[in-house]
Design a protein around this motif. Structure first.
Motif, PDB file in Angstrom:
ATOM      1  N   PRO A 125     -30.418 -14.364  26.988  1.00  0.00           N
ATOM      2  CA  PRO A 125     -30.159 -13.161  26.190  1.00  0.00           C
ATOM      3  C   PRO A 125     -31.264 -12.123  26.311  1.00  0.00           C
ATOM      4  N   ASN A 126     -32.492 -12.554  26.555  1.00  0.00           N
ATOM      5  CA  ASN A 126     -33.605 -11.611  26.637  1.00  0.00           C
ATOM      6  C   ASN A 126     -33.496 -10.728  27.870  1.00  0.00           C
ATOM      7  N   ALA A 127     -33.220 -11.333  29.012  1.00  0.00           N
ATOM      8  CA  ALA A 127     -33.036 -10.549  30.230  1.00  0.00           C
ATOM      9  C   ALA A 127     -31.803  -9.654  30.112  1.00  0.00           C
ATOM     10  N   ALA A 128     -30.735 -10.195  29.507  1.00  0.00           N
ATOM     11  CA  ALA A 128     -29.510  -9.406  29.334  1.00  0.00           C
ATOM     12  C   ALA A 128     -29.773  -8.168  28.483  1.00  0.00           C
ATOM     13  N   LEU A 129     -30.557  -8.325  27.428  1.00  0.00           N
ATOM     14  CA  LEU A 129     -30.888  -7.188  26.564  1.00  0.00           C
ATOM     15  C   LEU A 129     -31.737  -6.158  27.306  1.00  0.00           C
ATOM     16  N   TYR A 130     -32.630  -6.634  28.154  1.00  0.00           N
ATOM     17  CA  TYR A 130     -33.470  -5.717  28.925  1.00  0.00           C
ATOM     18  C   TYR A 130     -32.599  -4.830  29.816  1.00  0.00           C
ATOM     19  N   TYR A 131     -31.644  -5.452  30.540  1.00  0.00           N
ATOM     20  CA  TYR A 131     -30.798  -4.663  31.431  1.00  0.00           C
ATOM     21  C   TYR A 131     -29.815  -3.809  30.639  1.00  0.00           C
ATOM     22  N   LEU A 132     -29.405  -4.273  29.474  1.00  0.00           N
ATOM     23  CA  LEU A 132     -28.582  -3.444  28.602  1.00  0.00           C
ATOM     24  C   LEU A 132     -29.349  -2.179  28.214  1.00  0.00           C
ATOM     25  N   ALA A 133     -30.610  -2.352  27.836  1.00  0.00           N
ATOM     26  CA  ALA A 133     -31.451  -1.206  27.470  1.00  0.00           C
ATOM     27  C   ALA A 133     -31.626  -0.253  28.654  1.00  0.00           C
ATOM     28  N   ARG A 134     -31.785  -0.805  29.863  1.00  0.00           N
ATOM     29  CA  ARG A 134     -31.924   0.029  31.057  1.00  0.00           C
ATOM     30  C   ARG A 134     -30.677   0.901  31.241  1.00  0.00           C
ATOM     31  N   MET A 135     -29.518   0.297  31.050  1.00  0.00           N
ATOM     32  CA  MET A 135     -28.272   1.043  31.225  1.00  0.00           C
ATOM     33  C   MET A 135     -28.091   2.099  30.143  1.00  0.00           C
ATOM     34  N   ILE A 136     -28.398   1.741  28.915  1.00  0.00           N
ATOM     35  CA  ILE A 136     -28.264   2.697  27.812  1.00  0.00           C
ATOM     36  C   ILE A 136     -29.187   3.892  28.030  1.00  0.00           C
ATOM     37  N   ASP A 137     -30.440   3.614  28.346  1.00  0.00           N
ATOM     38  CA  ASP A 137     -31.404   4.696  28.559  1.00  0.00           C
ATOM     39  C   ASP A 137     -31.072   5.523  29.790  1.00  0.00           C
ATOM     40  N   GLY A 138     -30.379   4.907  30.753  1.00  0.00           N
ATOM     41  CA  GLY A 138     -29.991   5.633  31.958  1.00  0.00           C
ATOM     42  C   GLY A 138     -28.716   6.438  31.794  1.00  0.00           C
ATOM     43  N   GLY A 139     -28.108   6.380  30.596  1.00  0.00           N
ATOM     44  CA  GLY A 139     -26.911   7.179  30.347  1.00  0.00           C
ATOM     45  C   GLY A 139     -25.625   6.543  30.822  1.00  0.00           C
ATOM     46  N   GLU A 140     -25.632   5.221  31.026  1.00  0.00           N
ATOM     47  CA  GLU A 140     -24.419   4.536  31.468  1.00  0.00           C
ATOM     48  C   GLU A 140     -23.307   4.697  30.424  1.00  0.00           C
ATOM     49  N   ASP A 141     -22.088   4.775  30.884  1.00  0.00           N
ATOM     50  CA  ASP A 141     -20.925   4.842  30.006  1.00  0.00           C
ATOM     51  C   ASP A 141     -20.828   3.533  29.223  1.00  0.00           C
ATOM     52  N   LEU A 142     -20.931   3.612  27.895  1.00  0.00           N
ATOM     53  CA  LEU A 142     -20.937   2.395  27.082  1.00  0.00           C
ATOM     54  C   LEU A 142     -19.612   1.659  27.165  1.00  0.00           C
ATOM     55  N   LYS A 143     -18.535   2.383  27.388  1.00  0.00           N
ATOM     56  CA  LYS A 143     -17.236   1.711  27.523  1.00  0.00           C
ATOM     57  C   LYS A 143     -17.175   0.895  28.815  1.00  0.00           C
ATOM     58  N   PHE A 144     -17.862   1.371  29.846  1.00  0.00           N
ATOM     59  CA  PHE A 144     -17.946   0.587  31.081  1.00  0.00           C
ATOM     60  C   PHE A 144     -18.655  -0.743  30.814  1.00  0.00           C
ATOM     61  N   ILE A 145     -19.752  -0.697  30.061  1.00  0.00           N
ATOM     62  CA  ILE A 145     -20.481  -1.920  29.721  1.00  0.00           C
ATOM     63  C   ILE A 145     -19.592  -2.853  28.912  1.00  0.00           C
ATOM     64  N   ALA A 146     -18.916  -2.297  27.910  1.00  0.00           N
ATOM     65  CA  ALA A 146     -18.068  -3.120  27.039  1.00  0.00           C
ATOM     66  C   ALA A 146     -16.915  -3.747  27.824  1.00  0.00           C
ATOM     67  N   ARG A 147     -16.349  -2.998  28.777  1.00  0.00           N
ATOM     68  CA  ARG A 147     -15.266  -3.565  29.597  1.00  0.00           C
ATOM     69  C   ARG A 147     -15.759  -4.757  30.405  1.00  0.00           C
ATOM     70  N   ARG A 148     -16.967  -4.641  30.935  1.00  0.00           N
ATOM     71  CA  ARG A 148     -17.507  -5.753  31.715  1.00  0.00           C
ATOM     72  C   ARG A 148     -17.722  -6.992  30.850  1.00  0.00           C
ATOM     73  N   LEU A 149     -18.057  -6.788  29.587  1.00  0.00           N
ATOM     74  CA  LEU A 149     -18.244  -7.921  28.675  1.00  0.00           C
ATOM     75  C   LEU A 149     -16.923  -8.621  28.394  1.00  0.00           C
ATOM     76  N   VAL A 150     -15.853  -7.842  28.291  1.00  0.00           N
ATOM     77  CA  VAL A 150     -14.533  -8.441  28.078  1.00  0.00           C
ATOM     78  C   VAL A 150     -14.153  -9.320  29.269  1.00  0.00           C
ATOM     79  N   ILE A 151     -14.419  -8.822  30.466  1.00  0.00           N
ATOM     80  CA  ILE A 151     -14.121  -9.603  31.675  1.00  0.00           C
ATOM     81  C   ILE A 151     -14.976 -10.865  31.710  1.00  0.00           C
ATOM     82  N   LEU A 152     -16.270 -10.692  31.446  1.00  0.00           N
ATOM     83  CA  LEU A 152     -17.193 -11.827  31.492  1.00  0.00           C
ATOM     84  C   LEU A 152     -16.815 -12.918  30.500  1.00  0.00           C
TER      85      LEU A 152
END
Length: 418
Positions: free
Chosen positions: A249-276
């Motif tokens: 979970p720690n590494a996952a949170l780090y990359y989540l933060a990288r995506m959020i700070d980089g302006g990634e579409d949050l719905k894209f992230i959420a869709r990937r979580l549904v698939i995972l």
């Protein structure tokens, strides 16, 4: 000292590089600014092509109260405070960066003030406003599309920087190669100028000869590059998914933060979580899919910045869950058999028989209704004869699926060799 991109930010339309279709002579936007009669507008375009700069130029030219909010950090409270200040001043311009990150309630808070002329709204977005901006706000705004900067325009920016910036003028700089600068910046003027400044600062030589290899070396060492459409986008999302799959979970949170700070579409992230949740957890913890789906729905409903908390909860839960890829293996195995065997006939006893003629032909004849038997189960064949007894689903090695394995083995005995 301010970053180079800020030191060189244009203050007039004539200084702006690119977007001539909007700001050139006789263009609609230039005329509107010159007349002081600008409409509420949405500036839509990729990062670093002039959205914020145009808003600042409008404020500078019109000389009216000008307020800036970022949808990343502002909420309804901040919007209402600006509207109240604008009401006392009779009129103001409100610039909202990344307006697509406002949820419906945040965007609705703007409507009344826009309709009454209390504020002129300028929204900036990198996403298609037809999908991401409230229809009511969109209908009251003019949409201006900004184009990516060409390599010629990017080169113009570099040349202007070396000519206009006092610090750069004191250096002896030779732009021997520019491909790496252009590729890494991805047409983003702000990223280009700040990377250029970083390279000049890092290279301890005179003259400073800029090559692609030097730029790449410095960028890899010093710049955390995140481009939503580039290679880093795929590297980060890959690391994110693999960290959750690897129960970290720690590494996952780090990359989540990288995506959020980089302006990634949050719905894209959420869709990937549904698939995972199905691909990597599945029946090892069926609640994972429920939580991931709820997370996706909540992200759509809530918007930024609060949705980062919802994503964090979902990510930590999925990372800490038991893992199983049995669902992926099962459907892959079934598809492989279908590809090899084609359209095998469905056994007659489980075919649908909606008409009298079909019943006379034997459709549905001999079907045993499972709920009429003890434990709601009766041993009958469901697969086509050519592949009967084929097992596709192999329960994973985890407590939940071990229970499923025992249940299936008790029902089917040795048929499927569970």
């Amino acid at each position: 000292m301010q970053p180079l991109a800020e030191r060189l930010r244009p203050v007039t339309l004539d200084e702006l590089v690119g977007q001539e279709h909007l700001t050139g002579k006789d263009s609609i936007l230039r005329k509107a600014i010159a007349q002081g009669m600008i409409p509420s507008m949405i500036l839509w375009g990729p990062p670093g092509v002039g959205k914020t700069t145009i808003a600042n130029i409008i404020a500078h030219t019109l000389q009216v109260p000008f307020y800036t909010l970022s949808a990343i950090s502002a909420g309804v409270k901040e919007v209402r405070e600006v509207i109240e200040m604008a009401r006392r001043q009779r009129h103001a311009v409100l610039f909202i960066d990344e307006i697509h990150r406002f949820n419906k309630s945040q965007q609705d808070a703007l409507l009344g003030a826009v309709e009454k002329g209390i504020i002129t709204l300028i929204g900036a977005t990198t996403e298609n406003p037809s999908f991401e901006v409230n229809a009511a706000v969109l209908s009251r705004s003019q949409v201006y599309v900004l184009k990516p900067l060409s390599q010629e325009q990017l080169m113009t920016l570099l040349q202007q920087a070396m000519e206009r910036d006092e610090w750069l003028r004191s250096k002896h700089i030779e732009l021997k190669e520019t491909t790496a600068l252009f590729n890494i910046s991805g047409g983003d003027a702000r990223k280009l100028l700040n990377l250029f400044e970083l390279v000049v600062t890092t290279l301890q030589e005179d003259p400073i000869v800029i090559t692609d290899q030097k730029v790449m070396d410095i960028a890899q060492q010093r710049v955390a590059i995140y481009d939503k459409s580039g290679e880093q986008h795929y590297d980060i999302i890959s690391a994110f998914i693999k960290s959750i799959r690897g129960s970290d979970p720690n590494a996952a949170l780090y990359y989540l933060a990288r995506m959020i700070d980089g302006g990634e579409d949050l719905k894209f992230i959420a869709r990937r979580l549904v698939i995972l949740a199905s691909e990597d957890i599945g029946n090892a913890n069926p609640n994972a899919q429920l939580l991931a789906t709820s997370c996706f729905q909540a992200v759509n409903l809530i918007g930024f910045p609060e949705s980062r908390i919802i994503l964090s909860q979902c990510v930590t839960y999925l990372a800490a869950s038991a893992k199983s890829n049995a669902a992926v293996a099962a459907i892959s195995a079934a598809q492989s058999v279908v590809a090899q065997t084609g359209d095998l006939p469905v056994p007659m006893h489980i075919r649908n028989a909606p008409t009298k003629m079909m019943k006379q032909m034997g459709y549905g004849e001999g079907y045993a209704y499972a709920h009429s038997y003890e434990n709601n189960f009766v041993n009958q064949e469901f697969l086509p004869d050519a592949i009967k007894g084929t097992k596709f689903y192999e329960p994973g090695n985890n407590p939940r699926e071990e229970e499923l394995r025992k249940y299936l083995k008790n029902l089917w005995k040795e048929k499927y060799n569970y």
